[in-house]
Design a protein around this motif. Sequence first.
Motif, short mmCIF file in Angstrom:
data_model
loop_
_atom_site.label_atom_id
_atom_site.label_comp_id
_atom_site.label_asym_id
_atom_site.label_seq_id
_atom_site.Cartn_x
_atom_site.Cartn_y
_atom_site.Cartn_z
N THR A 121 0.82 -1.21 0.00
CA THR A 121 0.00 0.00 0.00
C THR A 121 0.86 1.25 0.00
O THR A 121 0.57 2.22 -0.71
CB THR A 121 -0.92 0.00 1.24
OG1 THR A 121 -1.86 -1.06 1.11
CG2 THR A 121 -1.67 1.31 1.38
N THR A 122 1.91 1.26 0.80
CA THR A 122 2.73 2.46 0.94
C THR A 122 3.71 2.63 -0.21
O THR A 122 4.09 3.76 -0.54
CB THR A 122 3.50 2.44 2.26
OG1 THR A 122 4.22 1.20 2.37
CG2 THR A 122 2.54 2.55 3.44
N HIS A 130 0.71 10.43 -0.40
CA HIS A 130 0.03 9.62 0.61
C HIS A 130 0.89 9.43 1.85
O HIS A 130 0.37 9.15 2.93
CB HIS A 130 -0.34 8.26 0.02
CG HIS A 130 0.83 7.45 -0.45
ND1 HIS A 130 1.64 7.85 -1.47
CD2 HIS A 130 1.34 6.26 -0.02
CE1 HIS A 130 2.58 6.96 -1.68
NE2 HIS A 130 2.42 5.98 -0.81
N LEU A 131 2.21 9.56 1.72
CA LEU A 131 3.10 9.39 2.86
C LEU A 131 3.38 10.70 3.59
O LEU A 131 3.92 10.70 4.69
CB LEU A 131 4.42 8.78 2.39
CG LEU A 131 4.31 7.38 1.78
CD1 LEU A 131 5.66 6.92 1.24
CD2 LEU A 131 3.78 6.39 2.80
N LEU A 136 -3.61 10.57 6.45
CA LEU A 136 -3.29 9.18 6.10
C LEU A 136 -2.24 8.60 7.04
O LEU A 136 -2.23 7.40 7.28
CB LEU A 136 -2.82 9.10 4.65
CG LEU A 136 -3.90 9.38 3.60
CD1 LEU A 136 -3.33 9.30 2.21
CD2 LEU A 136 -5.07 8.40 3.76
N LEU A 140 -2.65 5.19 8.95
CA LEU A 140 -1.62 4.16 8.90
C LEU A 140 -1.23 3.72 10.30
O LEU A 140 -1.03 2.52 10.56
CB LEU A 140 -0.39 4.70 8.15
CG LEU A 140 0.79 3.73 8.01
CD1 LEU A 140 0.38 2.48 7.24
CD2 LEU A 140 1.95 4.43 7.31
N LEU A 339 -7.17 1.45 3.67
CA LEU A 339 -6.00 2.30 3.45
C LEU A 339 -5.44 2.11 2.04
O LEU A 339 -4.89 3.04 1.45
CB LEU A 339 -4.93 1.98 4.49
CG LEU A 339 -3.87 3.04 4.75
CD1 LEU A 339 -4.52 4.33 5.25
CD2 LEU A 339 -2.87 2.53 5.79
N MET A 343 -4.78 5.49 0.03
CA MET A 343 -3.39 5.81 -0.30
C MET A 343 -3.14 5.73 -1.80
O MET A 343 -2.38 6.53 -2.35
CB MET A 343 -2.44 4.88 0.45
CG MET A 343 -2.23 5.26 1.90
SD MET A 343 -0.72 4.55 2.60
CE MET A 343 -0.51 5.59 4.05
#
Length: 613
Positions: A121-122, A130-131, A136, A140, A339, A343
């Motif tokens: 996902t990441t 998204h990071l 988010l 997470l 997520l 993401m």
Amino acid sequence: MTETPETPAGAEQRSGLAALAARLRDRDEWKFFAVLPRAHRGLAVAWWALILVRGALPALFAVTTGLLVDAIGDGTSLTGPLCAAGTVFVLLRMLVPLHSQVGVALGERLSCLLHDLLVETTTAPGGIAHLESRELADELAGARDFDQGTVGPPMAISVGLIAGGLVEAAVGAGQVIVLAAYTWWAPLLVGGAWLATHWLLKESSFWDRNTGEVLDAQRRSDYTYKLAVDAPAAKELRIFGLGDWTVARFAAARRRLVELRWQTTKLQQRPLRWTILVLVAANGVTLWSLARDAASGAVGTGEVVVFAQAAVGASAIAFGGLNWALPPAAGSVAAVLGLRESMAEAGRLGGTGELPAGEAPRDGIRFREVGFSYPNDDRPVLDGLDLTIEAGTSLAVVGLNGAGKTTLVKLLCGLYEPTSGTIEVDGTALGELDLPSWRRRLTAVFQDFNRYELPLRDNVAPLGAPDEVVEAALTDAGAADLADLDTVLAPGYDGGRDLSGGQWQRVAVARALCAVRQGAGVVVLDEPTAQLDVRGEAEIFDRILTATKGCTTVLISHRFSTVQHADRICVLADGRVAELGTHDELMAANGRYRQMFDLQASRFEEEPDGIAG
């Protein structure tokens, strides 16, 4: 054969069933059970089979006990009833540890699957928005709780607890079925009363973990825990005496999570009183009726034993472990699955990305009226930026903090897309290029570069390269005698060792130069020598310029002793190009660049050891 047309009532019924099925699929519990076969199909089948078998055995034991009592009363052989009861009893005891082991194994497989999904996902989105999103990041942190035990047991334990709850539910259902042999109304009355506890006490298990207050406490707990256990923070914690401070903040955040859960899920007096009243009335009526019929001879001794056990055993249906073990585990699974979508959407890049980058850039890179604002922030970081970087030349970008230097680099690397305007490579919009092929043409050294706990060889070439290429890159970076290529760059491994900040910086530079030797033509340097002294920085930058001759180089730096070596210098201010030219041209213009250069030069005069910057 003529088909009978569907009636409006039939269509409405089918639509209602479809809506009900959709609502069930949206429930966290459904998602939890649906993902179990993905973790391990064989273990999931065994887990469910053992639930059904263990759920049926208590009812069967009640029946065999009744047969044994009847045999005793009738004076018939006890061999059959005793063997049957003994077999059921042994199975009841033996299947518990077996089911426990299956549950732990399935929980561990599920935990592995969720970790895999989180990593995918990441890392899957092409961008990094998204990071860098706080919202988010909170999600997470909540999604990762399935193995941290902050708001519920670790998954390997939770799966066993959930199995126990399901077994109890199956046991209660089996006993209710046995009770139906006594009279039709008994299972409805007793089973309904125990089922009512789920509705009456449902508030005691519900906890919405996605509120801002819960997520904030979770984030603070995770952060202070990392401060305590991670090596980079260890020096300051000890020098400034922050050990107790860290423990106190961690404990406070964890206590806050416990308090939030308690305030949300505490039992209310009114539902508890109603629950007791309903259960006493239902069970009292059933047991009174059974005692009356036993006294009148309407039911035999063996039947009384069976039905009494069934009435008592139906209590397994009650609100219990399943209600508090399942919600956090199911919530974690739902959070991980949800997520993935959020993401993927936040990190998605809109470019079609079909054209190969080839040997680009041959002519140059053009920022054409580029504007950019970070998600959920209306303030423009870049505002109509117009800049051309000629192929094969070096460009230094300087400016005050917040001028947009690092943002420019992120856009060039394809980590974000411009809010407005375009970035063109040889006249083609960057968004139209195949992103992986463009990134193969690009290499970078970031100020916050990664330090991989891997051998030196893998730190320089994570995806592999011939040893001679790795060694040449280390030589280009001034790190030829740093360590053997097989030495793990982490002190926690056999033969491993750590490096100083400056040595690590040279390894990061070697990583970029190794990529140049393997075909990268664009070199991005974002504060690449921040941990080196002035002399070391000048030396390493000369090495970089020599090793990247013919490449298109973009340098971000605050140190003007390095900047002045670039072919051209761009001064950013308010998200635009304020000045552009060579070092001599900008000094002669007596503008922003001259002011910043003179200010830094005066600091070096005050610190003759040359360690400023």
